[in-house]
Design a protein around this motif. Structure first.
Motif, PDB file in Angstrom:
ATOM      1  N   MET A   1     -18.414 -32.191  -1.048  1.00  0.00           N
ATOM      2  CA  MET A   1     -17.439 -31.481  -0.224  1.00  0.00           C
ATOM      3  C   MET A   1     -18.022 -30.539   1.066  1.00  0.00           C
ATOM      4  N   LYS A   2     -17.222 -30.586   2.018  1.00  0.00           N
ATOM      5  CA  LYS A   2     -17.506 -29.704   3.138  1.00  0.00           C
ATOM      6  C   LYS A   2     -17.839 -28.204   2.789  1.00  0.00           C
ATOM      7  N   PHE A   3     -16.786 -27.826   2.104  1.00  0.00           N
ATOM      8  CA  PHE A   3     -16.894 -26.441   1.829  1.00  0.00           C
ATOM      9  C   PHE A   3     -17.210 -26.255   0.518  1.00  0.00           C
ATOM     10  N   LYS A   4     -18.035 -25.182   0.162  1.00  0.00           N
ATOM     11  CA  LYS A   4     -18.568 -24.868  -1.129  1.00  0.00           C
ATOM     12  C   LYS A   4     -18.106 -23.608  -1.506  1.00  0.00           C
ATOM     13  N   GLY A   5     -17.277 -22.833  -0.829  1.00  0.00           N
ATOM     14  CA  GLY A   5     -16.947 -21.607  -1.452  1.00  0.00           C
ATOM     15  C   GLY A   5     -15.818 -20.919  -0.743  1.00  0.00           C
ATOM     16  N   VAL A   6     -15.007 -20.154  -1.469  1.00  0.00           N
ATOM     17  CA  VAL A   6     -13.941 -19.679  -0.767  1.00  0.00           C
ATOM     18  C   VAL A   6     -13.682 -18.295  -1.352  1.00  0.00           C
ATOM     19  N   ILE A   7     -13.377 -17.414  -0.064  1.00  0.00           N
ATOM     20  CA  ILE A   7     -13.261 -15.735   0.035  1.00  0.00           C
ATOM     21  C   ILE A   7     -11.715 -15.724   0.026  1.00  0.00           C
ATOM     22  N   PHE A   8     -11.136 -14.995  -0.800  1.00  0.00           N
ATOM     23  CA  PHE A   8      -9.952 -14.669  -0.788  1.00  0.00           C
ATOM     24  C   PHE A   8      -9.521 -13.141  -0.432  1.00  0.00           C
ATOM     25  N   ASP A   9      -8.624 -12.725   0.349  1.00  0.00           N
ATOM     26  CA  ASP A   9      -8.030 -11.519   0.642  1.00  0.00           C
ATOM     27  C   ASP A   9      -7.199 -11.440  -0.803  1.00  0.00           C
ATOM     28  N   LEU A  10      -6.845 -10.011  -1.251  1.00  0.00           N
ATOM     29  CA  LEU A  10      -6.251  -9.587  -2.367  1.00  0.00           C
ATOM     30  C   LEU A  10      -4.724  -9.695  -2.240  1.00  0.00           C
ATOM     31  N   ASP A  11      -4.320  -8.560  -1.694  1.00  0.00           N
ATOM     32  CA  ASP A  11      -2.683  -8.232  -1.461  1.00  0.00           C
ATOM     33  C   ASP A  11      -2.075  -9.118  -0.628  1.00  0.00           C
ATOM     34  N   GLY A  12      -1.070  -9.785  -1.215  1.00  0.00           N
ATOM     35  CA  GLY A  12      -0.485 -10.829  -0.354  1.00  0.00           C
ATOM     36  C   GLY A  12      -0.823 -12.059  -0.348  1.00  0.00           C
ATOM     37  N   THR A  13      -2.076 -12.392  -1.019  1.00  0.00           N
ATOM     38  CA  THR A  13      -2.716 -13.578  -1.089  1.00  0.00           C
ATOM     39  C   THR A  13      -3.012 -14.010  -2.398  1.00  0.00           C
ATOM     40  N   LEU A  14      -3.891 -13.426  -3.231  1.00  0.00           N
ATOM     41  CA  LEU A  14      -3.870 -13.541  -4.584  1.00  0.00           C
ATOM     42  C   LEU A  14      -2.549 -12.733  -5.490  1.00  0.00           C
ATOM     43  N   VAL A  15      -2.296 -11.683  -4.910  1.00  0.00           N
ATOM     44  CA  VAL A  15      -1.505 -10.956  -5.966  1.00  0.00           C
ATOM     45  C   VAL A  15      -0.237 -10.281  -5.021  1.00  0.00           C
ATOM     46  N   ASN A  16       0.854 -10.141  -5.637  1.00  0.00           N
ATOM     47  CA  ASN A  16       2.063  -9.399  -4.979  1.00  0.00           C
ATOM     48  C   ASN A  16       2.075  -8.146  -5.869  1.00  0.00           C
ATOM     49  N   SER A  17       1.329  -6.991  -4.850  1.00  0.00           N
ATOM     50  CA  SER A  17       0.976  -5.474  -5.240  1.00  0.00           C
ATOM     51  C   SER A  17       2.131  -4.706  -4.614  1.00  0.00           C
ATOM     52  N   LEU A  18       3.151  -5.384  -3.840  1.00  0.00           N
ATOM     53  CA  LEU A  18       4.022  -4.413  -2.802  1.00  0.00           C
ATOM     54  C   LEU A  18       4.662  -3.398  -3.727  1.00  0.00           C
ATOM     55  N   GLU A  19       5.347  -3.570  -4.746  1.00  0.00           N
ATOM     56  CA  GLU A  19       6.219  -2.816  -5.437  1.00  0.00           C
ATOM     57  C   GLU A  19       5.392  -1.535  -5.811  1.00  0.00           C
ATOM     58  N   ASP A  20       4.074  -1.985  -6.690  1.00  0.00           N
ATOM     59  CA  ASP A  20       3.326  -0.618  -7.251  1.00  0.00           C
ATOM     60  C   ASP A  20       2.730   0.318  -5.969  1.00  0.00           C
ATOM     61  N   ILE A  21       2.434  -0.407  -4.709  1.00  0.00           N
ATOM     62  CA  ILE A  21       2.086   0.262  -3.681  1.00  0.00           C
ATOM     63  C   ILE A  21       3.314   1.155  -3.262  1.00  0.00           C
ATOM     64  N   ALA A  22       4.143   0.606  -2.820  1.00  0.00           N
ATOM     65  CA  ALA A  22       5.458   1.221  -2.569  1.00  0.00           C
ATOM     66  C   ALA A  22       6.003   2.334  -3.292  1.00  0.00           C
ATOM     67  N   ASP A  23       6.010   2.066  -4.612  1.00  0.00           N
ATOM     68  CA  ASP A  23       6.544   3.060  -5.747  1.00  0.00           C
ATOM     69  C   ASP A  23       5.487   4.487  -5.500  1.00  0.00           C
ATOM     70  N   ALA A  24       4.250   3.946  -5.462  1.00  0.00           N
ATOM     71  CA  ALA A  24       3.223   5.097  -5.475  1.00  0.00           C
ATOM     72  C   ALA A  24       3.490   5.909  -4.219  1.00  0.00           C
ATOM     73  N   MET A  25       3.813   5.434  -2.863  1.00  0.00           N
ATOM     74  CA  MET A  25       3.729   6.001  -1.660  1.00  0.00           C
ATOM     75  C   MET A  25       5.179   6.782  -1.773  1.00  0.00           C
ATOM     76  N   ASN A  26       6.212   5.869  -2.252  1.00  0.00           N
ATOM     77  CA  ASN A  26       7.542   6.914  -2.113  1.00  0.00           C
ATOM     78  C   ASN A  26       7.427   7.969  -3.313  1.00  0.00           C
ATOM     79  N   SER A  27       6.878   7.916  -4.205  1.00  0.00           N
ATOM     80  CA  SER A  27       6.808   9.121  -5.053  1.00  0.00           C
ATOM     81  C   SER A  27       6.168  10.131  -4.654  1.00  0.00           C
ATOM     82  N   VAL A  28       5.106  10.094  -3.777  1.00  0.00           N
ATOM     83  CA  VAL A  28       4.459  11.335  -3.077  1.00  0.00           C
ATOM     84  C   VAL A  28       5.366  11.716  -1.738  1.00  0.00           C
ATOM     85  N   LEU A  29       6.367  10.880  -1.012  1.00  0.00           N
ATOM     86  CA  LEU A  29       7.112  11.167   0.124  1.00  0.00           C
ATOM     87  C   LEU A  29       8.196  11.831  -0.765  1.00  0.00           C
TER      88      LEU A  29
END
Length: 215
Positions: A1-29
């Motif tokens: 294989m030409k490629f031997k490793g993979v680096i992933f972003d987390l949010d929006g790539t491996l996981v859908n974390s949008l609602e937890d982030i939005a809920d936390a921020m909206n609670s503060v607001l």
């Protein structure tokens, strides 16, 4: 294989974390009697770190540094306790990771989320999958700065050109390019396909298992 490793972003790539982030921020607001935002709006706030998200979420009359810093601390307190309540991996991600492990691919995570929370979420949702999970420790090292990606590359014992960098945003594609890694965008995240291509994506995949074809 030409490629031997993979680096992933987390949010929006491996996981859908949008609602937890939005809920936390909206609670503060809400506690501050400021306007809250929809989940759709938060899709465009995510990607440059939570401090930046806080700044974008605040009313224009309260975007001074003192207000941002105060609200950031409040948001982190909320989010730290709730960061895995609604957050889940995207369909096909676990199958992809199992395939990569079975083929001896080295894997890492690099996120603009704080290092503490990056490690917490990665450990909770993907135990024993990644060689390293790195989040933001210093503002100057935030993506698209490639420094941390190159540190991960070195820890893997791989050259940058042997690594695929996978992410859902233009910032991720810029990071990959800056690190001399192969930039792959994902269409299931928080940003449109056009943004990925405009910022240097070599390929855009529509499902996690499509990455196998690139390998």
């Amino acid at each position: 294989m030409k490629f031997k490793g993979v680096i992933f972003d987390l949010d929006g790539t491996l996981v859908n974390s949008l609602e937890d982030i939005a809920d936390a921020m909206n609670s503060v607001l809400q506690d501050l009697n400021y306007p809250t935002h929809s989940y759709d709006a938060y899709q465009y706030f995510i990607g440059s770190g939570l401090r930046n998200l806080v700044s974008k979420s605040l009313p224009t009359t309260h975007k001074d540094e003192k207000s941002i810093e105060s609200c950031y601390r409040l948001m982190i307190e909320e989010y730290r306790d709730a960061c895995t309540h609604k957050t889940t991996s995207y369909e096909g991600i676990i199958e992809l990771l199992n395939y990569l492990i079975s083929n001896n691919m080295k894997m890492g995570v690099f996120s603009n989320k704080s290092d503490e929370l990056t490690k917490k979420i990665t450990a909770a949702l993907f135990p024993n999958y990644f060689d390293s999970a790195v989040g933001l420790t210093t503002e100057s090292l935030k993506k698209p700065n490639p420094t941390e990606a190159l540190v991960i590359s070195k820890s893997m014992g791989l050259k940058p050109e042997e690594i695929i960098f996978v992410g859902d945003s233009g910032i991720d594609m810029q990071t990959a390019t800056n690190a001399n890694m192969f930039a792959v965008g994902v269409s299931w995240g928080y940003r449109p396909k056009e943004e990925l291509i405009e910022n240097g994506a070599k390929q855009v995949v529509n499902h996690p298992l499509d990455l196998i074809q690139i390998l």
